[in-house]
Design a protein around this motif. Structure first.
Motif, PDB file in Angstrom:
ATOM      1  N   UNK A  34     -17.246  22.443 -27.727  1.00 53.36           N
ATOM      2  CA  UNK A  34     -18.418  21.600 -27.931  1.00 53.36           C
ATOM      3  C   UNK A  34     -19.547  22.040 -27.010  1.00 53.36           C
ATOM      4  N   UNK A  35     -20.749  21.708 -27.415  1.00 50.38           N
ATOM      5  CA  UNK A  35     -21.889  22.077 -26.578  1.00 50.38           C
ATOM      6  C   UNK A  35     -23.001  21.053 -26.655  1.00 50.38           C
ATOM      7  N   UNK A  36     -23.859  21.094 -25.662  1.00 51.68           N
ATOM      8  CA  UNK A  36     -25.114  20.338 -25.652  1.00 51.68           C
ATOM      9  C   UNK A  36     -26.273  21.332 -25.652  1.00 51.68           C
ATOM     10  N   UNK A  37     -27.260  21.035 -26.475  1.00 50.57           N
ATOM     11  CA  UNK A  37     -28.488  21.810 -26.544  1.00 50.57           C
ATOM     12  C   UNK A  37     -29.662  20.853 -26.424  1.00 50.57           C
ATOM     13  N   UNK A  43     -40.942  23.998 -28.289  1.00 46.86           N
ATOM     14  CA  UNK A  43     -39.976  24.993 -27.812  1.00 46.86           C
ATOM     15  C   UNK A  43     -38.848  25.195 -28.801  1.00 46.86           C
ATOM     16  N   UNK A  44     -38.158  26.309 -28.651  1.00 48.69           N
ATOM     17  CA  UNK A  44     -36.957  26.541 -29.446  1.00 48.69           C
ATOM     18  C   UNK A  44     -35.795  25.746 -28.849  1.00 48.69           C
ATOM     19  N   UNK A  45     -34.785  25.510 -29.659  1.00 45.55           N
ATOM     20  CA  UNK A  45     -33.594  24.827 -29.179  1.00 45.55           C
ATOM     21  C   UNK A  45     -32.884  25.735 -28.167  1.00 45.55           C
ATOM     22  N   UNK A  46     -32.523  25.163 -27.025  1.00 47.98           N
ATOM     23  CA  UNK A  46     -31.912  25.965 -25.977  1.00 47.98           C
ATOM     24  C   UNK A  46     -30.594  25.361 -25.501  1.00 47.98           C
ATOM     25  N   UNK A  47     -29.756  26.246 -25.019  1.00 48.67           N
ATOM     26  CA  UNK A  47     -28.434  25.880 -24.526  1.00 48.67           C
ATOM     27  C   UNK A  47     -28.537  25.078 -23.238  1.00 48.67           C
ATOM     28  N   UNK A  98     -20.670  21.174 -32.448  1.00 52.31           N
ATOM     29  CA  UNK A  98     -19.259  21.570 -32.477  1.00 52.31           C
ATOM     30  C   UNK A  98     -19.132  22.988 -33.012  1.00 52.31           C
ATOM     31  N   UNK A  99     -18.280  23.744 -32.346  1.00 57.74           N
ATOM     32  CA  UNK A  99     -18.095  25.163 -32.659  1.00 57.74           C
ATOM     33  C   UNK A  99     -16.696  25.359 -33.225  1.00 57.74           C
ATOM     34  N   UNK A 100     -16.610  26.080 -34.347  1.00 56.90           N
ATOM     35  CA  UNK A 100     -15.321  26.251 -35.018  1.00 56.90           C
ATOM     36  C   UNK A 100     -14.409  27.209 -34.255  1.00 56.90           C
ATOM     37  N   UNK A 101     -14.934  28.342 -33.878  1.00 61.41           N
ATOM     38  CA  UNK A 101     -14.096  29.364 -33.257  1.00 61.41           C
ATOM     39  C   UNK A 101     -13.885  29.061 -31.780  1.00 61.41           C
ATOM     40  N   UNK A 102     -12.790  29.562 -31.251  1.00 56.99           N
ATOM     41  CA  UNK A 102     -12.474  29.337 -29.846  1.00 56.99           C
ATOM     42  C   UNK A 102     -13.467  30.060 -28.949  1.00 56.99           C
ATOM     43  N   UNK A 103     -13.594  29.579 -27.745  1.00 58.89           N
ATOM     44  CA  UNK A 103     -14.456  30.239 -26.775  1.00 58.89           C
ATOM     45  C   UNK A 103     -15.789  29.552 -26.628  1.00 58.89           C
ATOM     46  N   UNK A 104     -16.321  29.591 -25.426  1.00 59.95           N
ATOM     47  CA  UNK A 104     -17.615  28.991 -25.153  1.00 59.95           C
ATOM     48  C   UNK A 104     -18.723  29.874 -25.699  1.00 59.95           C
ATOM     49  N   UNK A 105     -19.846  29.264 -26.007  1.00 56.78           N
ATOM     50  CA  UNK A 105     -20.986  30.029 -26.497  1.00 56.78           C
ATOM     51  C   UNK A 105     -22.282  29.336 -26.104  1.00 56.78           C
TER      52      UNK A 105
END
Length: 124
Positions: A34-37, A43-47, A98-105
């Motif tokens: 999972x992530x927050x942006x 501005x563009x969407x940022x991590x 939410x991210x399908x594949x494993x690993x942070x991004x």
């Protein structure tokens, strides 16, 4: 399919704190990284931050490192972002994803599911 709903945004003075929540429903929440942006005006969407499915790994943007903390409660199917020492430049709409594949991004395109966003405004 995963549905994400953010809450907890609002208006706060510089130096204050907020905790954002992201309630997940649908497919198994615990399987996703999972992530927050965030996206400020013009501005563009940022991590902002990311957390692995097991909560064993986290990642933060340099601009929030040491001030923000990402966490998740699998029993409640909820993702959190604790934001301390807020600055006016933190003003933005905050999105959970939410991210399908494993690993942070840190990349927007790696996340499949998005919430509708919650506004955070930090006054000086």
């Amino acid at each position: 399919q995963v549905q994400l709903v953010e809450s907890g945004g609002g208006l706060v003075q510089a130096g204050g704190s907020l905790r954002l929540s992201c309630a997940a429903s649908g497919r198994t929440f615990s399987s996703y990284a999972m992530g927050w942006f965030r996206q400020g005006p013009g501005n563009e969407r940022e991590f902002v931050a990311a957390i692995s499915w097991s909560s064993s790994s986290t990642s933060y943007a340099d601009s929030v490192k040491g001030r923000f903390t990402i966490s998740r409660d699998k029993a409640k199917n909820t993702l959190y972002l604790q934001m301390n020492s807020l600055k006016p430049e933190d003003t933005a709409v905050y999105y959970c994803a939410a991210k399908i594949l494993a690993g942070l991004s840190q990349y927007v395109n790696d996340y499949r599911y998005w919430g509708q966003g919650t506004q955070v405004t930090v006054s000086s």
